[in-house]
Design a protein around this motif. Sequence first.
Motif, PDB file in Angstrom:
ATOM      1  N   THR A  54      16.279  20.813  66.882  1.00  0.00           N
ATOM      2  CA  THR A  54      17.039  21.172  67.852  1.00  0.00           C
ATOM      3  C   THR A  54      18.726  21.152  67.612  1.00  0.00           C
ATOM      4  O   THR A  54      19.696  21.593  68.328  1.00  0.00           O
ATOM      5  CB  THR A  54      16.977  20.517  69.345  1.00  0.00           C
ATOM      6  OG1 THR A  54      17.113  19.105  68.917  1.00  0.00           O
ATOM      7  CG2 THR A  54      15.469  20.571  69.679  1.00  0.00           C
ATOM      8  N   ASP A  55      19.086  20.606  66.427  1.00  0.00           N
ATOM      9  CA  ASP A  55      20.489  20.322  65.870  1.00  0.00           C
ATOM     10  C   ASP A  55      20.544  20.289  64.310  1.00  0.00           C
ATOM     11  O   ASP A  55      20.520  19.186  63.769  1.00  0.00           O
ATOM     12  CB  ASP A  55      20.999  18.955  66.548  1.00  0.00           C
ATOM     13  CG  ASP A  55      22.642  18.968  66.118  1.00  0.00           C
ATOM     14  OD1 ASP A  55      23.205  19.814  66.018  1.00  0.00           O
ATOM     15  OD2 ASP A  55      22.807  17.667  66.225  1.00  0.00           O
ATOM     16  N   ASP A  93      10.313  16.871  78.149  1.00  0.00           N
ATOM     17  CA  ASP A  93      11.164  17.888  78.010  1.00  0.00           C
ATOM     18  C   ASP A  93      10.840  18.993  77.122  1.00  0.00           C
ATOM     19  O   ASP A  93      11.890  19.481  76.707  1.00  0.00           O
ATOM     20  CB  ASP A  93      12.699  17.065  77.838  1.00  0.00           C
ATOM     21  CG  ASP A  93      12.539  16.730  76.342  1.00  0.00           C
ATOM     22  OD1 ASP A  93      11.718  16.189  75.944  1.00  0.00           O
ATOM     23  OD2 ASP A  93      13.827  16.276  75.772  1.00  0.00           O
ATOM     24  N   TRP A  94       9.762  19.125  76.759  1.00  0.00           N
ATOM     25  CA  TRP A  94       9.190  20.359  75.775  1.00  0.00           C
ATOM     26  C   TRP A  94       9.906  21.538  76.026  1.00  0.00           C
ATOM     27  O   TRP A  94      10.075  22.184  75.120  1.00  0.00           O
ATOM     28  CB  TRP A  94       7.723  20.229  75.644  1.00  0.00           C
ATOM     29  CG  TRP A  94       7.042  20.696  76.848  1.00  0.00           C
ATOM     30  CD1 TRP A  94       6.449  20.074  77.794  1.00  0.00           C
ATOM     31  CD2 TRP A  94       6.839  22.061  77.490  1.00  0.00           C
ATOM     32  NE1 TRP A  94       5.746  20.701  78.965  1.00  0.00           N
ATOM     33  CE2 TRP A  94       5.888  21.931  78.359  1.00  0.00           C
ATOM     34  CE3 TRP A  94       6.838  23.143  76.779  1.00  0.00           C
ATOM     35  CZ2 TRP A  94       5.664  23.089  79.204  1.00  0.00           C
ATOM     36  CZ3 TRP A  94       6.304  24.439  77.254  1.00  0.00           C
ATOM     37  CH2 TRP A  94       5.691  24.466  78.338  1.00  0.00           C
ATOM     38  N   LYS A  95       9.874  22.021  77.380  1.00  0.00           N
ATOM     39  CA  LYS A  95      10.587  23.249  77.429  1.00  0.00           C
ATOM     40  C   LYS A  95      11.900  23.518  76.843  1.00  0.00           C
ATOM     41  O   LYS A  95      12.492  24.346  75.866  1.00  0.00           O
ATOM     42  CB  LYS A  95      10.494  23.757  78.989  1.00  0.00           C
ATOM     43  CG  LYS A  95       9.180  23.788  79.390  1.00  0.00           C
ATOM     44  CD  LYS A  95       9.062  24.120  81.099  1.00  0.00           C
ATOM     45  CE  LYS A  95       8.034  24.437  81.631  1.00  0.00           C
ATOM     46  NZ  LYS A  95       7.851  24.776  82.865  1.00  0.00           N
ATOM     47  N   GLU A  96      12.746  22.435  77.437  1.00  0.00           N
ATOM     48  CA  GLU A  96      14.136  22.311  76.742  1.00  0.00           C
ATOM     49  C   GLU A  96      14.040  22.228  75.184  1.00  0.00           C
ATOM     50  O   GLU A  96      14.758  23.008  74.721  1.00  0.00           O
ATOM     51  CB  GLU A  96      14.882  21.319  77.453  1.00  0.00           C
ATOM     52  CG  GLU A  96      16.417  21.295  76.740  1.00  0.00           C
ATOM     53  CD  GLU A  96      17.257  20.226  77.637  1.00  0.00           C
ATOM     54  OE1 GLU A  96      18.296  19.769  76.730  1.00  0.00           O
ATOM     55  OE2 GLU A  96      17.030  19.683  78.581  1.00  0.00           O
ATOM     56  N   THR A  97      13.451  21.421  74.610  1.00  0.00           N
ATOM     57  CA  THR A  97      13.313  21.138  73.219  1.00  0.00           C
ATOM     58  C   THR A  97      12.999  22.270  72.334  1.00  0.00           C
ATOM     59  O   THR A  97      13.548  22.711  71.436  1.00  0.00           O
ATOM     60  CB  THR A  97      12.402  20.077  72.983  1.00  0.00           C
ATOM     61  OG1 THR A  97      12.629  18.752  73.417  1.00  0.00           O
ATOM     62  CG2 THR A  97      12.032  19.663  71.445  1.00  0.00           C
ATOM     63  N   SER A  99      13.058  25.435  73.588  1.00  0.00           N
ATOM     64  CA  SER A  99      14.055  26.601  73.859  1.00  0.00           C
ATOM     65  C   SER A  99      15.488  26.464  72.942  1.00  0.00           C
ATOM     66  O   SER A  99      15.972  27.440  72.199  1.00  0.00           O
ATOM     67  CB  SER A  99      14.556  26.477  75.066  1.00  0.00           C
ATOM     68  OG  SER A  99      13.866  26.959  75.981  1.00  0.00           O
ATOM     69  N   ARG A 100      15.833  24.997  72.647  1.00  0.00           N
ATOM     70  CA  ARG A 100      16.858  24.658  71.813  1.00  0.00           C
ATOM     71  C   ARG A 100      16.546  24.834  70.479  1.00  0.00           C
ATOM     72  O   ARG A 100      17.301  25.253  69.729  1.00  0.00           O
ATOM     73  CB  ARG A 100      17.369  23.254  72.171  1.00  0.00           C
ATOM     74  CG  ARG A 100      18.041  23.220  73.556  1.00  0.00           C
ATOM     75  CD  ARG A 100      18.475  21.828  73.906  1.00  0.00           C
ATOM     76  NE  ARG A 100      19.064  20.879  72.628  1.00  0.00           N
ATOM     77  CZ  ARG A 100      19.053  19.648  72.305  1.00  0.00           C
ATOM     78  NH1 ARG A 100      18.379  18.843  73.094  1.00  0.00           N
ATOM     79  NH2 ARG A 100      19.864  19.119  71.250  1.00  0.00           N
ATOM     80  N   GLU A 104      18.326  27.124  67.642  1.00  0.00           N
ATOM     81  CA  GLU A 104      18.748  26.877  66.385  1.00  0.00           C
ATOM     82  C   GLU A 104      18.221  27.712  65.273  1.00  0.00           C
ATOM     83  O   GLU A 104      19.230  27.873  64.211  1.00  0.00           O
ATOM     84  CB  GLU A 104      18.640  25.204  66.314  1.00  0.00           C
ATOM     85  CG  GLU A 104      19.628  24.404  66.837  1.00  0.00           C
ATOM     86  CD  GLU A 104      20.704  24.179  65.990  1.00  0.00           C
ATOM     87  OE1 GLU A 104      20.994  23.658  64.895  1.00  0.00           O
ATOM     88  OE2 GLU A 104      21.882  25.200  66.563  1.00  0.00           O
ATOM     89  N   LEU A 132       9.724  30.805  77.285  1.00  0.00           N
ATOM     90  CA  LEU A 132      11.013  30.162  76.965  1.00  0.00           C
ATOM     91  C   LEU A 132      12.172  30.931  75.930  1.00  0.00           C
ATOM     92  O   LEU A 132      13.291  30.605  75.965  1.00  0.00           O
ATOM     93  CB  LEU A 132      10.733  28.604  76.237  1.00  0.00           C
ATOM     94  CG  LEU A 132       9.853  27.866  77.232  1.00  0.00           C
ATOM     95  CD1 LEU A 132       9.461  26.731  76.520  1.00  0.00           C
ATOM     96  CD2 LEU A 132      10.497  27.837  78.535  1.00  0.00           C
TER      97      LEU A 132
END
Length: 162
Positions: A54-55, A93-97, A99-100, A104, A132
């Motif tokens: 994610t980064d 928080d799998w949805k946000e993970t 998506s991010r 990336e 997502l």
Amino acid sequence: MDKRIIDVCCGGKMFWFDKNNPDVEFCDKRTVERFEYYKGQYFEVSPDTVCDFTDLPFPDESFYLVVFDPPHIVKQANSTSIVQLKYGKLGDDWKETLSRGFAECMRVLKPNGVMVFKWSEVDIPLKQVLSLFPQQPLFGNRNIQKAKTHWLCFMKDGESDE
């Protein structure tokens, strides 16, 4: 950067024919020393770059091909299971993970580059995951009744060379 391909969560590089392919930047957020988990069966996580998908620590538009095989387990694994060790685990928080992570992967992908996405429907149906992402895959296996693991191909929009 000399490498054309990035595997953003390589884990044990299990589907790679050449686990040391010099054209691939293997990434994972963890390292696991080689160990025997079953007689004659070994496992290790040895990325070139330790980072979170994610980064990613790479410039925009660095790679022609991105391989995105994120962890797909949320409920079933515990901290000591070989399944979780081999495949990783997503948090609540799998949805946000995811998506991010998708964002990336697209960020480091060159225009007109290709991303191969692998998803196993262990805990989360593919349909929920794809909802997502801001774009649809180009193609992939669609026989959901027989396959629980899906391979999908995305292409980043870009300027035409013409």
